[in-house]
Structures are given as C-alpha cells and as structure tokens.
Scaffold this motif. Structure first.
Motif, short mmCIF file in Angstrom:
data_model
loop_
_atom_site.label_atom_id
_atom_site.label_comp_id
_atom_site.label_asym_id
_atom_site.label_seq_id
_atom_site.Cartn_x
_atom_site.Cartn_y
_atom_site.Cartn_z
N ILE A 167 0.87 -1.28 -0.08
CA ILE A 167 -0.10 0.12 -0.02
C ILE A 167 1.04 1.30 -0.09
CG2 ILE A 167 -2.07 1.17 1.14
CD1 ILE A 167 -2.85 -1.23 2.23
N ALA A 168 1.88 1.37 0.72
CA ALA A 168 3.00 2.54 0.95
C ALA A 168 3.28 2.86 -0.46
CB ALA A 168 3.85 2.39 1.96
N VAL A 192 6.00 16.11 -3.19
CA VAL A 192 5.79 14.65 -2.73
C VAL A 192 6.92 14.13 -2.15
CG1 VAL A 192 5.22 12.33 -3.47
CG2 VAL A 192 3.91 14.27 -4.37
N LEU A 193 8.15 14.09 -3.10
CA LEU A 193 9.59 13.90 -2.38
C LEU A 193 9.94 14.57 -1.06
CD1 LEU A 193 11.42 14.24 -5.78
CD2 LEU A 193 10.46 12.25 -4.75
N LEU A 194 9.48 15.77 -1.01
CA LEU A 194 9.87 16.35 0.26
C LEU A 194 9.03 15.81 1.47
CD1 LEU A 194 11.16 18.79 1.66
CD2 LEU A 194 9.28 20.23 1.16
N LEU A 195 7.75 15.75 1.16
CA LEU A 195 6.84 15.14 2.49
C LEU A 195 7.23 13.62 2.56
CD1 LEU A 195 3.49 16.87 1.26
CD2 LEU A 195 4.91 17.34 3.47
N GLN A 196 7.73 13.02 1.65
CA GLN A 196 8.18 11.52 2.16
C GLN A 196 9.29 11.61 3.13
OE1 GLN A 196 11.18 9.76 0.95
NE2 GLN A 196 10.43 7.86 1.86
N LYS A 197 10.12 12.69 3.26
CA LYS A 197 11.26 12.73 4.29
C LYS A 197 10.73 12.64 5.64
CE LYS A 197 14.03 13.01 0.75
NZ LYS A 197 13.38 12.23 -0.33
N LEU A 198 9.19 12.80 5.83
CA LEU A 198 8.76 12.93 7.14
C LEU A 198 8.90 11.44 7.66
CD1 LEU A 198 5.89 15.22 6.67
CD2 LEU A 198 8.06 15.70 7.79
N ALA A 203 8.22 7.45 12.49
CA ALA A 203 8.65 6.12 13.27
C ALA A 203 9.18 6.49 14.53
CB ALA A 203 9.92 5.65 12.51
N ILE A 204 9.70 7.49 14.89
CA ILE A 204 10.41 8.01 16.04
C ILE A 204 9.04 8.27 17.30
CG2 ILE A 204 11.39 9.80 17.40
CD1 ILE A 204 13.25 10.06 14.87
N THR A 205 7.91 8.98 16.53
CA THR A 205 6.89 9.42 17.28
C THR A 205 5.99 8.00 17.80
OG1 THR A 205 6.58 11.33 16.10
CG2 THR A 205 4.42 10.65 17.32
N TYR A 215 -0.91 11.54 -0.10
CA TYR A 215 -0.66 10.54 -0.69
C TYR A 215 0.79 10.19 0.01
CZ TYR A 215 -4.32 9.00 -3.74
OH TYR A 215 -5.71 8.84 -4.02
N ALA A 216 1.80 11.13 -0.39
CA ALA A 216 3.01 10.92 0.23
C ALA A 216 3.28 10.86 1.85
CB ALA A 216 3.92 12.17 -0.22
N ILE A 217 2.32 11.66 2.37
CA ILE A 217 2.46 11.51 3.86
C ILE A 217 1.87 10.20 4.39
CG2 ILE A 217 1.31 12.48 5.87
CD1 ILE A 217 1.33 15.24 4.36
N GLY A 218 0.77 9.70 3.63
CA GLY A 218 0.33 8.24 3.95
C GLY A 218 1.36 7.30 3.63
N ALA A 219 2.11 7.39 2.77
CA ALA A 219 3.34 6.38 2.38
C ALA A 219 4.38 6.67 3.46
CB ALA A 219 3.84 6.80 1.12
N ALA A 220 4.67 7.89 3.95
CA ALA A 220 5.67 7.93 5.04
C ALA A 220 5.28 7.29 6.12
CB ALA A 220 5.85 9.55 4.95
N ALA A 221 4.04 7.69 6.59
CA ALA A 221 3.41 7.17 7.86
C ALA A 221 3.52 5.49 7.89
CB ALA A 221 2.20 7.61 7.99
N LEU A 222 3.06 4.96 6.57
CA LEU A 222 3.20 3.64 6.87
C LEU A 222 4.43 2.83 6.61
CD1 LEU A 222 0.39 2.88 3.87
CD2 LEU A 222 0.37 2.23 6.34
N TRP A 223 5.50 3.52 6.07
CA TRP A 223 6.96 3.15 5.97
C TRP A 223 7.59 3.25 7.42
CZ3 TRP A 223 7.55 5.58 0.98
CH2 TRP A 223 7.23 4.41 -0.35
#
Length: 328
Positions: free
Chosen positions: A83-84, A104-110, A115-117, A166-174
């Motif tokens: 999904i991510a 999109v590339l920038l927000l993926q860096k979140l 993970a830390i949170t 979508y990028a934020i969702g992918a970052a959260a899942l990863w």
C-alpha cells in the motif's frame, strides 16, 4: 563489549537498507517488458517459495503469535510493502501532472518522524543521548541528497495537494512498519518476521494483479526471457530477501527510533548507483548531504544506548519456557 554489539547490530540495519538502493539497477532493465506491479508480484512468488520452508523450520515462533499480532503483520506486509508503495507512486503520478513532484519527495522525508513518534508511544522508547541533535542533521543530509542547496517548492500552497497527502500516507506506513516490525521481533526470530512479511503480502498483490488492466507480455526469444528471469531472481534475493534478513536481524536489538535513521543509508546508495551506473553528476550539495548522513550513522552506532532495553530473543524464549513449566 556492549559498544561492539551496538556497532554490529546497528550496521546490520544500515547494510540491509543500503541494498534497497540498488533496486533501480534491476527495475530499469525490467520495466521495458513488465509493470512495477508485475515485477513485485513475481518477486513475491519467488520469496514465498523461500519463506515457506523458513516458516516450517521456525514454526514454534508462529505459535507464540496472538490474534492482535495479526495487525502488526498485515501492517508490515500490506501497509509497508504494497500500500505504501502504491500511495507514493500515485502521489508522484498526480503531482507530475501539475509539475509539483518535489512536494511529494519532500513530504516523504517525514518518514523518520513518524517512526520516532510511534516508537515513543507504542514501545515507550527513550531516545539515545544527543539524538535530538543527530536527527535534524540526518534530515538535512537527506534533503541535500534530493534537492541540493535550494527550496524545491515555489508556492507553499502546492504542499496542500492530493499527491502530497498520498506521500504523507506512504511515509506514515513506512515509518510505522519499522515500529511494527520491532513489536513482532519481541516474539519471533528475524527469519520468521521476514518470511511472514513476504508470504502475507502475496494475497494482496494477487488481488491487485487480478484487477489491474495491464497485460502480461512475453519476450519473443528464449535469451530475453532468461535475462528477465535472472534479473527478477537477483532483485528478489538481494534488495528483497538479503536486505530484509539483515534489516530485521539488526532491528531485533536496536531501538526502532534509531533504526529509522539507519535506514537513511538507502538514499545514500541511490546516489552512488546513479553516479556509477547512470553516470549522473554528483553535486557539492549531495556530497555534503552524504557526509552529514554518514557522520550521524557513525556517531549513533558508537552510542551504547541505541540498543533496545529488551533482552535477546533466546533469553526471552528461555524465560517464557521456565514460566510455562512453573505454571500448574
């Protein structure tokens, strides 16, 4: 002695994540005849064949899992793998139509921040010393690897686009997959978690392949078919199996909040691959970013408090066995 163990387990994650960066070497050659979804599906068929005997060998681990652990398993296999990737790809597709891929590339860096949170709230992890200093340095290094010495977005309003969500969702899942993997490793060996990740992802990928409108194409010559087969096999074994075995081997002992920083070896490898194989020019900004990430990885690996407070898995298994024997 503890410091040596810290270095060893931490660098397992670094090396495992670095293998992800060589994936484009195989993708570039395969995308002429297959879609990304088809490649991933075939890779997971290969990995599932390897996963089945692994799970049989360590079947005692599966007995320790409870129904609530299914959520973590589906998170890493469906969310983190399938999904991510789909969310990020869709985000790039939407953003490219408006010329705002950089958002999109920038927000993926979140991803490390998620993970830390989650590690703080779900695993109750305490951050290592000076971690609050190292994380921003690592994120700056990642930024420089991707964008250089300039801000990639002209209009701040471009961040609030569908592709960015979508990028934020992918970052959260990863990011969440790192934490969920750490939870599962409290009960299972790293080989078991790796095998379950690949095996459980296959049904979802099968459904996606079934509903996909893309047709399968067969190469005309046996030589081309053999070439494609060897590429898929190498892709499944190196960036797939070997990388995840190393990654989960390290995550078994290292805190999830620390592991997400170790994963930044992935973009570093990507830059090296582009430079060596695609002959792309490496900029001063990328060299600075590379040095910053390497500095952070080295410094964190030297800290003894990067090790998780949990005892090694074998000791936990022996303790659980003694408890069961004492229980009437």
């Amino acid at each position: 002695m503890n410091e040596q163990r810290t270095n060893k387990t931490f660098w397992f994650i670094v090396i495992g994540a670095a293998f992800w960066g060589i994936n484009p070497l195989f993708r570039i050659l395969l995308l002429d005849t297959m879609t990304s979804l088809q490649i991933v599906f075939v890779e997971h068929i290969i990995l599932a064949l390897i996963a089945i005997p692994i799970l049989y060998k360590f079947r005692s681990d599966i007995k320790k899992l409870r129904f609530k652990d299914l959520g973590a398993l589906l998170f890493i296999s469906w969310g983190g793998s399938a999904i991510a990737t789909l969310l990020f790809t869709q985000g790039l597709t939407i953003a490219s139509s408006g010329g705002e891929i950089n958002s999109v590339l920038l927000l993926q860096k979140l991803q490390p921040l998620f993970a830390i949170t989650l590690a703080h709230f779900l695993l109750k992890e305490k951050l290592p010393q000076r971690f609050g200093l190292y994380v921003p340095i690592a994120l700056v290094g990642t930024y420089l690897l991707t964008f250089g010495f300039y801000f990639p977005i002209n209009n701040p309003g471009d961040i609030l686009q569908l592709g960015s969500l979508y990028a934020i969702g992918a970052a959260a899942l990863w990011g969440g997959s790192t934490v969920m993997g750490r939870i599962l490793l409290q009960k299972c060996r790293h080989e078991t978690v790796t095998a379950l990740r690949f095996l459980l992802a296959l049904p979802l990928l099968g459904v996606l392949i079934t509903v996909s409108p893309d047709m399968w194409t067969t190469p005309e010559s046996a030589v081309a078919l053999t070439f494609i087969g060897l590429n898929i096999l190498a892709s499944a074994l190196l960036p797939g199996l070997v990388s995840m075995l190393l990654y989960y081997r390290g995550l078994q002992s290292v805190k999830a909040s620390v592991a997400t920083i170790a994963e930044l070896s992935f973009p570093m490898t990507g830059v090296l691959v582009s430079w060596i194989t695609l002959e792309e020019t490496v900029t001063i900004a990328q060299l600075v970013g590379f040095a910053l990430i390497w500095f952070v990885l080295y410094r964190i690996s030297k800290q003894q408090d990067t090790i998780s407070q949990l005892p090694p898995l074998k000791k936990r298994q022996k303790a659980a066995l003694r408890t069961s024997e004492d229980t009437p």
